[in-house]
Design a protein around this motif. Sequence first.
Motif, PDB file in Angstrom:
ATOM      1  N   MET A  43      31.345  48.627 126.409  1.00  0.00           N
ATOM      2  CA  MET A  43      31.695  49.441 127.566  1.00  0.00           C
ATOM      3  C   MET A  43      30.434  50.110 128.076  1.00  0.00           C
ATOM      4  N   PRO A  44      30.191  50.012 129.372  1.00  0.00           N
ATOM      5  CA  PRO A  44      29.013  50.661 129.933  1.00  0.00           C
ATOM      6  C   PRO A  44      29.056  52.176 129.711  1.00  0.00           C
ATOM      7  N   SER A  45      27.866  52.751 129.727  1.00  0.00           N
ATOM      8  CA  SER A  45      27.726  54.180 129.459  1.00  0.00           C
ATOM      9  C   SER A  45      28.505  55.026 130.456  1.00  0.00           C
ATOM     10  N   ILE A  46      28.466  54.653 131.730  1.00  0.00           N
ATOM     11  CA  ILE A  46      29.144  55.447 132.761  1.00  0.00           C
ATOM     12  C   ILE A  46      30.653  55.442 132.552  1.00  0.00           C
ATOM     13  N   GLU A  47      31.213  54.301 132.132  1.00  0.00           N
ATOM     14  CA  GLU A  47      32.651  54.241 131.875  1.00  0.00           C
ATOM     15  C   GLU A  47      33.009  55.080 130.656  1.00  0.00           C
ATOM     16  N   HIS A  48      32.193  55.031 129.640  1.00  0.00           N
ATOM     17  CA  HIS A  48      32.434  55.823 128.439  1.00  0.00           C
ATOM     18  C   HIS A  48      32.369  57.307 128.775  1.00  0.00           C
ATOM     19  N   ASN A  49      31.389  57.695 129.598  1.00  0.00           N
ATOM     20  CA  ASN A  49      31.246  59.081 130.018  1.00  0.00           C
ATOM     21  C   ASN A  49      32.480  59.523 130.801  1.00  0.00           C
ATOM     22  N   ASN A  50      32.995  58.651 131.675  1.00  0.00           N
ATOM     23  CA  ASN A  50      34.190  58.951 132.446  1.00  0.00           C
ATOM     24  C   ASN A  50      35.387  59.171 131.521  1.00  0.00           C
ATOM     25  N   ASP A  51      35.522  58.345 130.504  1.00  0.00           N
ATOM     26  CA  ASP A  51      36.613  58.504 129.539  1.00  0.00           C
ATOM     27  C   ASP A  51      36.479  59.818 128.769  1.00  0.00           C
ATOM     28  N   ASP A  52      35.252  60.187 128.438  1.00  0.00           N
ATOM     29  CA  ASP A  52      35.022  61.464 127.752  1.00  0.00           C
ATOM     30  C   ASP A  52      35.460  62.631 128.615  1.00  0.00           C
ATOM     31  N   TRP A  53      35.118  62.582 129.911  1.00  0.00           N
ATOM     32  CA  TRP A  53      35.496  63.673 130.815  1.00  0.00           C
ATOM     33  C   TRP A  53      37.004  63.726 131.008  1.00  0.00           C
ATOM     34  N   LYS A  54      37.660  62.574 131.039  1.00  0.00           N
ATOM     35  CA  LYS A  54      39.127  62.564 131.147  1.00  0.00           C
ATOM     36  C   LYS A  54      39.747  63.234 129.925  1.00  0.00           C
ATOM     37  N   GLU A  55      39.198  62.967 128.758  1.00  0.00           N
ATOM     38  CA  GLU A  55      39.703  63.579 127.533  1.00  0.00           C
ATOM     39  C   GLU A  55      39.462  65.093 127.538  1.00  0.00           C
ATOM     40  N   ILE A  56      38.276  65.494 127.970  1.00  0.00           N
ATOM     41  CA  ILE A  56      37.962  66.928 128.053  1.00  0.00           C
ATOM     42  C   ILE A  56      38.903  67.615 129.033  1.00  0.00           C
ATOM     43  N   ARG A  57      39.126  66.996 130.181  1.00  0.00           N
ATOM     44  CA  ARG A  57      40.028  67.584 131.179  1.00  0.00           C
ATOM     45  C   ARG A  57      41.452  67.682 130.643  1.00  0.00           C
ATOM     46  N   ALA A  58      41.889  66.695 129.882  1.00  0.00           N
ATOM     47  CA  ALA A  58      43.223  66.755 129.283  1.00  0.00           C
ATOM     48  C   ALA A  58      43.316  67.912 128.289  1.00  0.00           C
ATOM     49  N   ARG A  59      42.260  68.132 127.542  1.00  0.00           N
ATOM     50  CA  ARG A  59      42.245  69.251 126.599  1.00  0.00           C
ATOM     51  C   ARG A  59      42.221  70.584 127.336  1.00  0.00           C
ATOM     52  N   VAL A  60      41.445  70.667 128.410  1.00  0.00           N
ATOM     53  CA  VAL A  60      41.416  71.884 129.229  1.00  0.00           C
ATOM     54  C   VAL A  60      42.812  72.160 129.768  1.00  0.00           C
ATOM     55  N   ASP A  61      43.484  71.122 130.214  1.00  0.00           N
ATOM     56  CA  ASP A  61      44.824  71.279 130.754  1.00  0.00           C
ATOM     57  C   ASP A  61      45.793  71.790 129.689  1.00  0.00           C
ATOM     58  N   SER A  62      45.696  71.273 128.473  1.00  0.00           N
ATOM     59  CA  SER A  62      46.602  71.737 127.418  1.00  0.00           C
ATOM     60  C   SER A  62      46.299  73.182 127.017  1.00  0.00           C
ATOM     61  N   ILE A  63      45.022  73.562 126.979  1.00  0.00           N
ATOM     62  CA  ILE A  63      44.656  74.956 126.689  1.00  0.00           C
ATOM     63  C   ILE A  63      45.164  75.863 127.808  1.00  0.00           C
ATOM     64  N   ILE A  74      43.300  74.377 140.090  1.00  0.00           N
ATOM     65  CA  ILE A  74      43.180  73.991 141.497  1.00  0.00           C
ATOM     66  C   ILE A  74      41.796  73.396 141.761  1.00  0.00           C
ATOM     67  N   PHE A  75      40.758  74.001 141.191  1.00  0.00           N
ATOM     68  CA  PHE A  75      39.391  73.514 141.357  1.00  0.00           C
ATOM     69  C   PHE A  75      39.254  72.087 140.824  1.00  0.00           C
ATOM     70  N   ILE A  76      39.884  71.797 139.695  1.00  0.00           N
ATOM     71  CA  ILE A  76      39.802  70.450 139.112  1.00  0.00           C
ATOM     72  C   ILE A  76      40.488  69.434 140.024  1.00  0.00           C
ATOM     73  N   VAL A  77      41.614  69.813 140.612  1.00  0.00           N
ATOM     74  CA  VAL A  77      42.288  68.912 141.552  1.00  0.00           C
ATOM     75  C   VAL A  77      41.395  68.663 142.765  1.00  0.00           C
ATOM     76  N   LEU A  78      40.802  69.735 143.304  1.00  0.00           N
ATOM     77  CA  LEU A  78      39.898  69.573 144.440  1.00  0.00           C
ATOM     78  C   LEU A  78      38.671  68.739 144.080  1.00  0.00           C
ATOM     79  N   GLN A  79      38.165  68.940 142.866  1.00  0.00           N
ATOM     80  CA  GLN A  79      37.008  68.162 142.424  1.00  0.00           C
ATOM     81  C   GLN A  79      37.360  66.678 142.355  1.00  0.00           C
ATOM     82  N   THR A  80      38.551  66.360 141.888  1.00  0.00           N
ATOM     83  CA  THR A  80      38.990  64.967 141.827  1.00  0.00           C
ATOM     84  C   THR A  80      39.153  64.401 143.227  1.00  0.00           C
ATOM     85  N   PHE A  81      39.673  65.205 144.144  1.00  0.00           N
ATOM     86  CA  PHE A  81      39.802  64.772 145.540  1.00  0.00           C
ATOM     87  C   PHE A  81      38.436  64.501 146.154  1.00  0.00           C
TER      88      PHE A  81
END
Length: 132
Positions: A1-21, A76-83
Amino acid sequence: MPSIEHNNDDWKEIRARVDSIANAMFLIGGGALSLSITVILSNLKNLNISDSTFILIERAWWLLSCSLLIVLTIKIFIVLQTFILQVATSFADKHQMKLNYVVLFAGIIAFFLFCSGFVFMVLSATSILSKH
């Protein structure tokens, strides 16, 4: 898996953890805030609350309220950032780390306010109990 895809998966996991916290903070902080406000205001005449205890209660309410507002702002900021990532990819790519640091910094502040508010809530409750 390319580095950029792995980094994207890491950020998705971090965001999921932020959401649960954030959800846990909403549940615990919102519940504690609404319950304490209801109990104290409905029994205000029956409770012997000193000025110092009232200050603790007031601070707890403000700290918990501020922490919940910051967490809501983060969500809200995370949603806007994704947009922004979808509509202005070059801007998002250029400023991604800055945006992520804003979320991290706000999250640390919200967590500190949440913990402080909870400590003040406990201190005020023990102060009220010690008078009875």
